[in-house]
Write a protein that holds these residues in place. Structure first.
Motif, PDB file in Angstrom:
ATOM      1  N   PRO A   1       0.812  -1.195   0.000  1.00 27.11           N
ATOM      2  CA  PRO A   1       0.000   0.000   0.000  1.00 27.11           C
ATOM      3  C   PRO A   1       0.845   1.243   0.000  1.00 27.11           C
ATOM      4  O   PRO A   1       2.057   1.199   0.124  1.00 27.11           O
ATOM      5  CB  PRO A   1      -0.769  -0.117   1.313  1.00 27.11           C
ATOM      6  N   ARG A   2       0.188   2.359  -0.075  1.00 26.78           N
ATOM      7  CA  ARG A   2       0.876   3.631  -0.025  1.00 26.78           C
ATOM      8  C   ARG A   2       0.971   4.111   1.412  1.00 26.78           C
ATOM      9  O   ARG A   2       0.356   3.583   2.304  1.00 26.78           O
ATOM     10  CB  ARG A   2       0.115   4.642  -0.873  1.00 26.78           C
ATOM     11  N   HIS A   3       1.745   5.158   1.573  1.00 29.02           N
ATOM     12  CA  HIS A   3       1.979   5.698   2.899  1.00 29.02           C
ATOM     13  C   HIS A   3       0.982   6.793   3.226  1.00 29.02           C
ATOM     14  O   HIS A   3       0.259   7.272   2.421  1.00 29.02           O
ATOM     15  CB  HIS A   3       3.392   6.266   2.962  1.00 29.02           C
ATOM     16  N   ASP A   4       1.019   7.204   4.484  1.00 31.52           N
ATOM     17  CA  ASP A   4       0.291   8.403   4.894  1.00 31.52           C
ATOM     18  C   ASP A   4       1.264   9.557   4.740  1.00 31.52           C
ATOM     19  O   ASP A   4       2.055   9.584   3.829  1.00 31.52           O
ATOM     20  CB  ASP A   4      -0.161   8.217   6.356  1.00 31.52           C
TER      21      ASP A   4
ATOM     22  N   LYS B   1       0.544   5.179 -11.397  1.00 30.33           N
ATOM     23  CA  LYS B   1       0.951   6.559 -11.141  1.00 30.33           C
ATOM     24  C   LYS B   1      -0.150   7.569 -11.427  1.00 30.33           C
ATOM     25  O   LYS B   1      -0.001   8.743 -11.082  1.00 30.33           O
ATOM     26  CB  LYS B   1       2.209   6.898 -11.940  1.00 30.33           C
ATOM     27  N   TYR B   2      -1.236   7.126 -12.039  1.00 30.71           N
ATOM     28  CA  TYR B   2      -2.365   8.041 -12.196  1.00 30.71           C
ATOM     29  C   TYR B   2      -2.907   8.451 -10.828  1.00 30.71           C
ATOM     30  O   TYR B   2      -3.439   9.546 -10.664  1.00 30.71           O
ATOM     31  CB  TYR B   2      -3.473   7.398 -13.035  1.00 30.71           C
TER      32      TYR B   2
ATOM     33  N   GLY C   1       2.632   4.494  -8.298  1.00 27.27           N
ATOM     34  CA  GLY C   1       1.285   4.753  -7.797  1.00 27.27           C
ATOM     35  C   GLY C   1       1.090   4.122  -6.448  1.00 27.27           C
ATOM     36  O   GLY C   1       1.756   4.470  -5.470  1.00 27.27           O
ATOM     37  N   ASN C   2       0.200   3.147  -6.367  1.00 29.95           N
ATOM     38  CA  ASN C   2      -0.122   2.495  -5.112  1.00 29.95           C
ATOM     39  C   ASN C   2       0.827   1.352  -4.775  1.00 29.95           C
ATOM     40  O   ASN C   2       0.740   0.769  -3.710  1.00 29.95           O
ATOM     41  CB  ASN C   2      -1.558   1.966  -5.173  1.00 29.95           C
ATOM     42  N   TYR C   3       1.727   1.008  -5.697  1.00 26.10           N
ATOM     43  CA  TYR C   3       2.572  -0.157  -5.497  1.00 26.10           C
ATOM     44  C   TYR C   3       4.037   0.199  -5.341  1.00 26.10           C
ATOM     45  O   TYR C   3       4.463   1.310  -5.655  1.00 26.10           O
ATOM     46  CB  TYR C   3       2.409  -1.128  -6.674  1.00 26.10           C
TER      47      TYR C   3
ATOM     48  N   ARG D   1       4.847 -10.276   3.208  1.00 23.44           N
ATOM     49  CA  ARG D   1       5.037  -9.040   3.967  1.00 23.44           C
ATOM     50  C   ARG D   1       4.289  -7.860   3.364  1.00 23.44           C
ATOM     51  O   ARG D   1       3.691  -7.053   4.067  1.00 23.44           O
ATOM     52  CB  ARG D   1       6.548  -8.711   4.039  1.00 23.44           C
ATOM     53  N   TYR D   2       4.300  -7.755   2.034  1.00 25.46           N
ATOM     54  CA  TYR D   2       3.794  -6.552   1.382  1.00 25.46           C
ATOM     55  C   TYR D   2       2.528  -6.733   0.558  1.00 25.46           C
ATOM     56  O   TYR D   2       1.924  -5.749   0.168  1.00 25.46           O
ATOM     57  CB  TYR D   2       4.877  -5.951   0.481  1.00 25.46           C
ATOM     58  N   GLY D   3       2.096  -7.908   0.220  1.00 27.30           N
ATOM     59  CA  GLY D   3       0.892  -8.072  -0.565  1.00 27.30           C
ATOM     60  C   GLY D   3       1.139  -8.783  -1.887  1.00 27.30           C
ATOM     61  O   GLY D   3       2.051  -9.574  -2.001  1.00 27.30           O
ATOM     62  N   ALA D   4       0.392  -8.424  -2.923  1.00 29.49           N
ATOM     63  CA  ALA D   4       0.421  -9.243  -4.145  1.00 29.49           C
ATOM     64  C   ALA D   4       0.680  -8.524  -5.450  1.00 29.49           C
ATOM     65  O   ALA D   4       0.596  -9.134  -6.492  1.00 29.49           O
ATOM     66  CB  ALA D   4      -0.895 -10.009  -4.267  1.00 29.49           C
ATOM     67  N   GLU D   5       1.006  -7.254  -5.481  1.00 28.02           N
ATOM     68  CA  GLU D   5       1.130  -6.568  -6.772  1.00 28.02           C
ATOM     69  C   GLU D   5       2.377  -5.701  -6.940  1.00 28.02           C
ATOM     70  O   GLU D   5       2.511  -5.009  -7.942  1.00 28.02           O
ATOM     71  CB  GLU D   5      -0.116  -5.712  -7.033  1.00 28.02           C
ATOM     72  N   THR D   6       3.276  -5.699  -5.982  1.00 26.98           N
ATOM     73  CA  THR D   6       4.498  -4.924  -6.151  1.00 26.98           C
ATOM     74  C   THR D   6       5.402  -5.617  -7.167  1.00 26.98           C
ATOM     75  O   THR D   6       5.529  -6.834  -7.172  1.00 26.98           O
ATOM     76  CB  THR D   6       5.242  -4.769  -4.813  1.00 26.98           C
TER      77      THR D   6
END
Length: 339
Positions: free
Chosen positions: A20-23, A112-113, A282-284, A316-321
């Motif tokens: 995910p992205r950060h705050d 990145k959109y 973007g989100n990854y 650790r991080y998910g499935a799309e990085t």
């Protein structure tokens, strides 16, 4: 979820893993997204549409209260709420584009959109903040040169109080959703809600002071607008700085890269992580690295070790990085001490 192969290059093993992205700041614990893409998009749409509905109502009520209540600060506040509604539309549009899968034209996907959406929100906030500052400054200049400002009414004051409560509620449920799905654009939009709440706080103080203290203190109304504009501009600059950093391929913070190295080195036989390159899409996350394995391993064994690295990063991080691993043989027994 599964490892999604991406473009392969000689000497590289490439897989897709998620994050995910950060705050407002990075922290390793934030890089986990246990939510599929469709659920994530539904959550973003739901929270953004709810915020849009609140913004539409507030825009209408604030403009009425500002005009009827003779308050320049309230009119400025209405313009701010209007910009909130505009950024809601931006989030809905760009998040829809960013969830498209990678294709021949976009090898790394459209993530990145979402960063561009955050950039637009930041620019909108900057324009709104500058506009409010100019409007309030003009009123102050006129007052200091003998122009008598109109006295705001109680209608404008109570509208400011209602706006504070409504926008703080919007901030809280929007930022919670943004953190849950790991969307910087949604979190940025939440801060737009809170900046509107701050704007209304300043408006309420200025209007209340102008009403209670009398004609000589009517300057508090535009003064409050100017003070609030500075907070809005500060938030805008923060969002713009982060967005420009991502678009310019800024590396992830050192603590995140260190965690990536530790996760990789936890696999037996994997050592000497070097040429580590990280960035956001973007989100990854995108992670590229060189690792060393025992040169006597067979290709199948080396592939198994690199696949294990990929699986642990995915856990650790998910499935799309995007992850790219370049394997090199150990040159000698001292390699494990090499950087």
């Amino acid at each position: 979820s599964y490892a999604k192969p991406v473009r392969h290059m000689p000497g590289r093993l490439a897989f897709s893993v998620a994050a995910p992205r950060h705050d407002q700041t990075y922290h390793p614990s934030q890089y986990f997204l246990p939510m599929d893409s469709q659920s994530r998009t539904r959550t973003i749409y739901r929270v953004t549409l709810a915020g849009s509905a609140v913004n539409v109502v507030l825009v209408v009520l604030k403009f009425i209260a500002g005009v009827v209540g003779r308050s320049s600060a309230m009119v400025a506040d209405a313009v701010h709420s209007l910009s909130d509604f505009a950024t809601d539309v931006v989030v809905l549009l760009f998040v829809r584009i960013s969830r498209r899968p990678q294709d021949a034209a976009y090898d790394y996907g459209y993530g990145k959109y979402e960063t561009i959406a955050t950039l637009i929100i930041g620019m909108a906030l900057l324009v709104v903040g500058a506009g409010i500052a100019y409007s309030g400054g003009s009123k102050i200049y006129e007052a200091l040169h003998g122009t008598e400002l109109e006295a705001p009414s109680a209608l404008a004051f109570w509208m400011a109080i209602i706006s504070i409560a409504a926008k703080e509620v919007c901030y809280r449920f929007t930022v919670a959703a943004g953190r849950k799905v790991g969307s910087q654009a949604v979190i940025a939009n939440a801060w737009h809600h809170r900046s509107d709440a701050f704007s209304s706080i300043g408006t309420a103080i200025g209007i209340g002071g102008a009403i209670i203290l009398g004609p000589r203190w009517r300057i508090l109304d535009p003064a409050a607008a100017v003070i609030v504009s500075l907070f809005i501009i500060k938030v805008a600059v923060q969002l713009l700085r982060e967005s420009f950093g991502e678009l310019a391929e800024k590396s992830l913070p050192p603590e995140v890269e260190q965690e990536i190295i530790q996760t990789t080195e936890s696999v037996d036989g994997v050592s000497c992580i070097h040429n580590l390159r990280t960035r956001r899409i973007g989100n990854y996350l995108a992670i590229e690295m060189h690792v060393r394995l025992d040169g006597s391993m067979t290709l199948a064994e080396a592939h198994e070790r690199s696949s294990l690295v990929e699986r642990r990063l995915k856990e650790r991080y998910g499935a799309e990085t995007y992850v790219s691993i370049h394997i090199e043989p150990l040159k000698n027994t001292g390699d494990k001490q090499q950087a």
